[in-house]
Design a protein around this motif. Structure first.
Motif, PDB file in Angstrom:
ATOM      1  N   ARG A  13     -20.832 -52.684 -60.765  1.00 43.81           N
ATOM      2  CA  ARG A  13     -21.469 -53.499 -61.818  1.00 43.81           C
ATOM      3  C   ARG A  13     -21.448 -54.970 -61.438  1.00 43.81           C
ATOM      4  O   ARG A  13     -20.513 -55.452 -60.825  1.00 43.81           O
ATOM      5  CB  ARG A  13     -20.718 -53.311 -63.153  1.00 43.81           C
ATOM      6  N   LYS A  14     -22.473 -55.675 -61.806  1.00 43.63           N
ATOM      7  CA  LYS A  14     -22.501 -57.126 -61.647  1.00 43.63           C
ATOM      8  C   LYS A  14     -23.299 -57.718 -62.798  1.00 43.63           C
ATOM      9  O   LYS A  14     -24.115 -57.016 -63.428  1.00 43.63           O
ATOM     10  CB  LYS A  14     -23.135 -57.534 -60.312  1.00 43.63           C
ATOM     11  N   SER A  15     -23.090 -58.975 -63.076  1.00 44.07           N
ATOM     12  CA  SER A  15     -23.901 -59.657 -64.083  1.00 44.07           C
ATOM     13  C   SER A  15     -25.305 -59.850 -63.534  1.00 44.07           C
ATOM     14  O   SER A  15     -25.474 -60.340 -62.415  1.00 44.07           O
ATOM     15  CB  SER A  15     -23.297 -61.023 -64.416  1.00 44.07           C
ATOM     16  N   ARG A  61     -28.943 -61.631 -64.240  1.00 44.80           N
ATOM     17  CA  ARG A  61     -29.535 -62.710 -65.040  1.00 44.80           C
ATOM     18  C   ARG A  61     -31.029 -62.873 -64.815  1.00 44.80           C
ATOM     19  O   ARG A  61     -31.639 -63.784 -65.383  1.00 44.80           O
ATOM     20  CB  ARG A  61     -28.809 -64.035 -64.759  1.00 44.80           C
ATOM     21  N   HIS A  90     -28.733 -70.847 -71.278  1.00 45.18           N
ATOM     22  CA  HIS A  90     -29.275 -69.753 -70.476  1.00 45.18           C
ATOM     23  C   HIS A  90     -30.637 -69.304 -71.022  1.00 45.18           C
ATOM     24  O   HIS A  90     -30.918 -68.095 -71.113  1.00 45.18           O
ATOM     25  CB  HIS A  90     -28.307 -68.571 -70.477  1.00 45.18           C
ATOM     26  N   VAL A  95     -25.976 -58.861 -68.836  1.00 46.42           N
ATOM     27  CA  VAL A  95     -24.953 -59.902 -68.639  1.00 46.42           C
ATOM     28  C   VAL A  95     -24.356 -60.266 -69.991  1.00 46.42           C
ATOM     29  O   VAL A  95     -25.025 -60.163 -71.025  1.00 46.42           O
ATOM     30  CB  VAL A  95     -25.535 -61.156 -67.932  1.00 46.42           C
ATOM     31  N   TRP A  96     -23.121 -60.694 -69.941  1.00 42.30           N
ATOM     32  CA  TRP A  96     -22.359 -61.105 -71.138  1.00 42.30           C
ATOM     33  C   TRP A  96     -22.625 -62.589 -71.335  1.00 42.30           C
ATOM     34  O   TRP A  96     -22.202 -63.403 -70.514  1.00 42.30           O
ATOM     35  CB  TRP A  96     -20.903 -60.838 -70.832  1.00 42.30           C
ATOM     36  N   ILE A  97     -23.330 -62.960 -72.374  1.00 37.69           N
ATOM     37  CA  ILE A  97     -23.597 -64.379 -72.655  1.00 37.69           C
ATOM     38  C   ILE A  97     -22.761 -64.804 -73.860  1.00 37.69           C
ATOM     39  O   ILE A  97     -23.005 -64.369 -74.991  1.00 37.69           O
ATOM     40  CB  ILE A  97     -25.097 -64.635 -72.932  1.00 37.69           C
ATOM     41  N   ALA A  98     -21.758 -65.649 -73.578  1.00 36.22           N
ATOM     42  CA  ALA A  98     -20.887 -66.141 -74.655  1.00 36.22           C
ATOM     43  C   ALA A  98     -21.100 -67.621 -74.932  1.00 36.22           C
ATOM     44  O   ALA A  98     -20.725 -68.112 -75.997  1.00 36.22           O
ATOM     45  CB  ALA A  98     -19.427 -65.880 -74.306  1.00 36.22           C
ATOM     46  N   GLU A  99     -21.691 -68.322 -73.984  1.00 29.88           N
ATOM     47  CA  GLU A  99     -21.912 -69.760 -74.149  1.00 29.88           C
ATOM     48  C   GLU A  99     -22.697 -70.053 -75.424  1.00 29.88           C
ATOM     49  O   GLU A  99     -22.510 -71.086 -76.082  1.00 29.88           O
ATOM     50  CB  GLU A  99     -22.637 -70.281 -72.888  1.00 29.88           C
ATOM     51  N   THR A 128     -20.572 -59.244 -57.426  1.00 32.59           N
ATOM     52  CA  THR A 128     -20.045 -60.602 -57.283  1.00 32.59           C
ATOM     53  C   THR A 128     -18.641 -60.533 -56.680  1.00 32.59           C
ATOM     54  O   THR A 128     -17.792 -59.795 -57.196  1.00 32.59           O
ATOM     55  CB  THR A 128     -19.959 -61.269 -58.670  1.00 32.59           C
ATOM     56  N   ARG A 182     -14.765 -61.246 -55.788  1.00 34.40           N
ATOM     57  CA  ARG A 182     -13.640 -61.727 -56.581  1.00 34.40           C
ATOM     58  C   ARG A 182     -12.921 -62.848 -55.823  1.00 34.40           C
ATOM     59  O   ARG A 182     -12.889 -62.857 -54.594  1.00 34.40           O
ATOM     60  CB  ARG A 182     -12.683 -60.583 -56.907  1.00 34.40           C
TER      61      ARG A 182
END
Ligand code: FMN
Length: 178
Positions: free
Chosen positions: A19-21, A23, A74, A123-127, A164, A166
């Motif tokens: 898995r990767k983000s 965008r 974003h 993708v996890w967008i928290a901003e 991505t 680490r």
């Protein structure tokens, strides 16, 4: 990366490790059934006291999607996704902010892994939480009751499949061995 084809899903370990983000997206449509499966995966997460505080809003409408996209830096990521899944915490069932937040995190990760296993990118967008109440209003839900935790844009990936890297090695993160 092996994508799910012909009903064959990648196994859990493979999904976790690849898995990767994502965008940027191709524009190919994500079906309602795929969205439902992603949400069902989120609902399978563990929750403290089994309180299941997750709630979801599905945003496909281009106008609403565009409005939400303006509430984060974003913008292009959200505009480019076929669908947004907004993940809320229901304050009426929450019991401990840290534990409920952990629960929502587990839910979000299940959703990302499910999307990936289904051959989709997310993708996890928290901003965007800086404008969480306005996101709730765009979704038509009460921001007092529903705390907007994460926006998950979903689409078909237009990116390389390379996970991505680490920053730390296994030895650096294992801080105790007794
Ligand atoms: C709590 C949390 C908040 C995040 N917020 C954002 C965000 O606002 N925008 C974004 O592009 N990615 C966001 N991400 C994704 C991370 O940037 C990403 O997971 C990290 O860079 C590792 O990359 P990977 O997911 O491809 O392994 C967030 C992830 C987490 C867990």
């Amino acid at each position: 990366m092996e994508k799910s084809e012909g009903g064959r899903k990648m196994d859990a370990m493979q999904a976790i490790l690849t898995r990767k983000s994502v965008r940027s997206y191709t524009g190919q449509k994500v079906t309602d059934q795929q969205v439902q499966q992603i949400i069902e995966a989120g609902m399978r997460a563990p929750s403290g006291l089994a309180n299941e505080p997750w709630r979801f809003a599905i945003v496909r409408d281009p106008q609403v999607k565009g409005n939400i996209a303006q509430l984060t830096k974003h913008t292009k990521v959200l505009e480019g996704a076929d669908v947004l899944i907004c993940l809320f915490m229901d304050n009426e069932v929450g019991y401990d902010l840290v534990k409920d937040s952990n629960t929502i995190g587990a839910c979000a990760e299940n959703m990302l892994l499910a999307a990936h296993a289904m051959g989709l990118g997310a993708v996890w967008i928290a901003e965007i939480r800086k404008n969480k109440d306005r996101v709730a209003e765009e979704c038509g839900v009460d921001p007092e009751r529903y705390d907007m935790m994460v926006v998950i844009p979903v689409g078909y990936s237009a990116e390389s499949a390379d996970p991505t890297p680490r920053k730390r090695t296994l030895d650096e993160v294992i801080i105790g061995r007794k």
